[in-house]
Design an enzyme around this catalytic site. Sequence first.
Site, mmCIF file in Angstrom:
data_model
loop_
_atom_site.group_PDB
_atom_site.id
_atom_site.type_symbol
_atom_site.label_atom_id
_atom_site.label_comp_id
_atom_site.label_asym_id
_atom_site.label_seq_id
_atom_site.Cartn_x
_atom_site.Cartn_y
_atom_site.Cartn_z
ATOM 1 N N ASP A 45 -0.876 6.568 -0.497
ATOM 2 C CA ASP A 45 -0.053 5.373 -0.621
ATOM 3 C C ASP A 45 0.023 5.007 -2.099
ATOM 4 O O ASP A 45 -1.018 4.868 -2.766
ATOM 5 C CB ASP A 45 -0.652 4.213 0.169
ATOM 6 C CG ASP A 45 -0.595 4.443 1.668
ATOM 7 O OD1 ASP A 45 0.287 5.197 2.113
ATOM 8 O OD2 ASP A 45 -1.426 3.856 2.389
ATOM 9 N N ASP A 50 5.476 2.372 11.883
ATOM 10 C CA ASP A 50 4.283 1.530 11.792
ATOM 11 C C ASP A 50 4.277 0.645 13.025
ATOM 12 O O ASP A 50 5.241 -0.095 13.272
ATOM 13 C CB ASP A 50 4.315 0.673 10.523
ATOM 14 C CG ASP A 50 4.286 1.519 9.263
ATOM 15 O OD1 ASP A 50 3.722 2.625 9.295
ATOM 16 O OD2 ASP A 50 4.844 1.073 8.238
#
Length: 253
Positions: free
Chosen positions: A11, A130
């Site tokens: 990330d 997500d």
Amino acid sequence: MLTKRIIPCLDIKDGRTVKGTNFVALRDAGDPVELGALYTKQGADELVFLDITATVEKRKTLAELVRRIAKHVNIPFTVGGGISSVADVNALLENGADKISVNTAAFKNPQLITELANEFGSQCVVLAIDTRQEEDGEWYVYLNGGRTKTDSKAKDWARQGVELGAGEILLTSMNHDGTKQGFALDITRYMVENLPVPVIASGGGGKMEHFKDVFERTNVDAALAASIFHFNEISIPDLKDYLLANNIPVRKQ
């Protein structure tokens, strides 16, 4: 038998690798290019680089970073964050990315998935979902790096995304993200059994046993993790040796 894939996820925020818990409380984890090169040497099967604030901050994933990564990585890697057009994807692929990941932009404009699949091939288009399990037991889709809840169920959106042309699903359980308590087996199993494309399990990998469990109990194609690799809690070679010893097929260097 197809080998199972181990995928480190990086990330990225402001050009650095970060990692949090349940999508918040971020801490620095190092240079993404250096980490990517390290994981390549250690035997990672693929890499995923996600610019986690690109969508919220309305800026594009930097093609320059992709170019730097491509110089040091000789395994497939996926890039996501802020992708909303064919031109965005073209720039990333031209600079060395193998696949792209779409999330919020695809949800808001589902036809984007079809446009990208038609232009670059379904194998290039990863639909990242997500999802969080709410009190009613259902798994709902979240957008904008987990900040925005929708009324859509992850099962329905995944099915629609594949019908539109997505060639792979990256499924991240927000309930499990960063907790190191194990992957979300039930929703992962559902996706694997009901979708005709590969599924990547993400969120919750903390021990080698968790990888064994998700591969044995869901038949998922790949498992993705971040902090356990970034902070040297588990090495990729050790993990693969463990999986092989438990009769789970993985690629060794």
